[in-house]
Design a protein around this motif. Structure first.
Motif, PDB file in Angstrom:
ATOM      1  N   THR A 148      67.303  26.870  29.923  1.00 55.27           N
ATOM      2  CA  THR A 148      66.689  26.887  31.242  1.00 55.27           C
ATOM      3  C   THR A 148      66.690  28.304  31.812  1.00 55.27           C
ATOM      4  O   THR A 148      67.709  28.982  31.785  1.00 55.27           O
ATOM      5  N   GLY A 149      65.527  28.718  32.291  1.00 57.92           N
ATOM      6  CA  GLY A 149      65.415  30.027  32.913  1.00 57.92           C
ATOM      7  C   GLY A 149      65.203  31.172  31.931  1.00 57.92           C
ATOM      8  O   GLY A 149      65.075  32.320  32.346  1.00 57.92           O
ATOM      9  N   SER A 150      65.153  30.893  30.644  1.00 53.49           N
ATOM     10  CA  SER A 150      64.937  31.945  29.651  1.00 53.49           C
ATOM     11  C   SER A 150      63.452  32.121  29.371  1.00 53.49           C
ATOM     12  O   SER A 150      62.649  31.212  29.577  1.00 53.49           O
ATOM     13  N   GLU A 151      63.135  33.291  28.859  1.00 54.27           N
ATOM     14  CA  GLU A 151      61.742  33.600  28.542  1.00 54.27           C
ATOM     15  C   GLU A 151      61.221  32.760  27.385  1.00 54.27           C
ATOM     16  O   GLU A 151      60.057  32.391  27.353  1.00 54.27           O
ATOM     17  N   ILE A 152      62.092  32.487  26.418  1.00 55.36           N
ATOM     18  CA  ILE A 152      61.714  31.664  25.265  1.00 55.36           C
ATOM     19  C   ILE A 152      62.815  30.639  25.008  1.00 55.36           C
ATOM     20  O   ILE A 152      63.954  30.823  25.421  1.00 55.36           O
ATOM     21  N   ASP A 153      62.473  29.563  24.319  1.00 59.29           N
ATOM     22  CA  ASP A 153      63.457  28.512  24.048  1.00 59.29           C
ATOM     23  C   ASP A 153      64.194  28.788  22.734  1.00 59.29           C
ATOM     24  O   ASP A 153      63.910  29.752  22.020  1.00 59.29           O
ATOM     25  N   GLY A 154      65.133  27.921  22.427  1.00 60.56           N
ATOM     26  CA  GLY A 154      65.930  28.079  21.214  1.00 60.56           C
ATOM     27  C   GLY A 154      65.117  28.008  19.938  1.00 60.56           C
ATOM     28  O   GLY A 154      65.452  28.662  18.944  1.00 60.56           O
ATOM     29  N   LEU A 155      64.062  27.222  19.936  1.00 58.84           N
ATOM     30  CA  LEU A 155      63.221  27.133  18.737  1.00 58.84           C
ATOM     31  C   LEU A 155      62.562  28.470  18.437  1.00 58.84           C
ATOM     32  O   LEU A 155      62.533  28.923  17.287  1.00 58.84           O
ATOM     33  N   GLU A 156      62.056  29.125  19.478  1.00 60.22           N
ATOM     34  CA  GLU A 156      61.423  30.430  19.280  1.00 60.22           C
ATOM     35  C   GLU A 156      62.462  31.501  18.923  1.00 60.22           C
ATOM     36  O   GLU A 156      62.186  32.393  18.116  1.00 60.22           O
ATOM     37  N   ILE A 157      63.640  31.401  19.494  1.00 66.62           N
ATOM     38  CA  ILE A 157      64.719  32.324  19.115  1.00 66.62           C
ATOM     39  C   ILE A 157      65.035  32.159  17.633  1.00 66.62           C
ATOM     40  O   ILE A 157      65.158  33.136  16.896  1.00 66.62           O
ATOM     41  N   CYS A 158      65.157  30.918  17.199  1.00 65.18           N
ATOM     42  CA  CYS A 158      65.444  30.640  15.792  1.00 65.18           C
ATOM     43  C   CYS A 158      64.366  31.238  14.896  1.00 65.18           C
ATOM     44  O   CYS A 158      64.673  31.904  13.896  1.00 65.18           O
ATOM     45  N   ARG A 159      63.134  31.016  15.248  1.00 66.46           N
ATOM     46  CA  ARG A 159      62.017  31.554  14.459  1.00 66.46           C
ATOM     47  C   ARG A 159      62.104  33.090  14.392  1.00 66.46           C
ATOM     48  O   ARG A 159      61.937  33.695  13.334  1.00 66.46           O
ATOM     49  N   THR A 160      62.401  33.717  15.513  1.00 64.99           N
ATOM     50  CA  THR A 160      62.528  35.172  15.572  1.00 64.99           C
ATOM     51  C   THR A 160      63.671  35.659  14.687  1.00 64.99           C
ATOM     52  O   THR A 160      63.516  36.620  13.921  1.00 64.99           O
TER      53      THR A 160
END
Length: 122
Positions: free
Chosen positions: A56-68
């Motif tokens: 919540t409140g982040s620019e991207i979610d955990g799925l996108e972080i994982c992909r990155t």
């Protein structure tokens, strides 16, 4: 000493996981948002990343972080375990599609988490 990064927007989850894992031979880092998560992951290159799907409140979610993380040479070998309250099959598939190595559904038993981490980090 193996490094673990815990990423969750709920401080109580970070605290519970940190306290659970501090008894092991691990160096623990925590982040509550996507920016800090990526900064710590790239800077520390943890062996294990426990990553919440919804931040919540982040620019991207955990799925996108994982992909990155999985697409970057500095962190592509880090073991990413998604931590989420969403345990439906399609939720899990979305995590795996982003490159997650494992999926752990909240709420969880601290003993189960410790055993899983020990299994992953040997």
């Amino acid at each position: 000493m193996k490094k673990i990064l815990i990423v969750d927007d709920q401080p109580e989850v970070c605290e519970l996981v940190s306290v659970t894992l501090e008894i092991g031979p691990y160096q623990i880092f925590t982040a509550s948002n996507s920016r800090d998560a990526l900064r710590l992951a790239f800077g520390e290159a943890p062996e294990l990343i426990l990553l919440d799907v919804q931040l919540t409140g982040s620019e991207i979610d955990g799925l996108e972080i994982c992909r990155t993380l999985k697409n970057d040479r500095r962190t592509h070998r880090s073991y990413v375990m998604m931590l989420t309250a969403k345990g439906q099959d399609w939720d899990k598939q979305a995590g795996y599609d982003c490159g997650a190595d494992d999926y752990f559904v909240k709420p969880f038993s601290p003993l189960e988490l410790m055993r899983k981490v020990e299994e992953v980090l040997g």
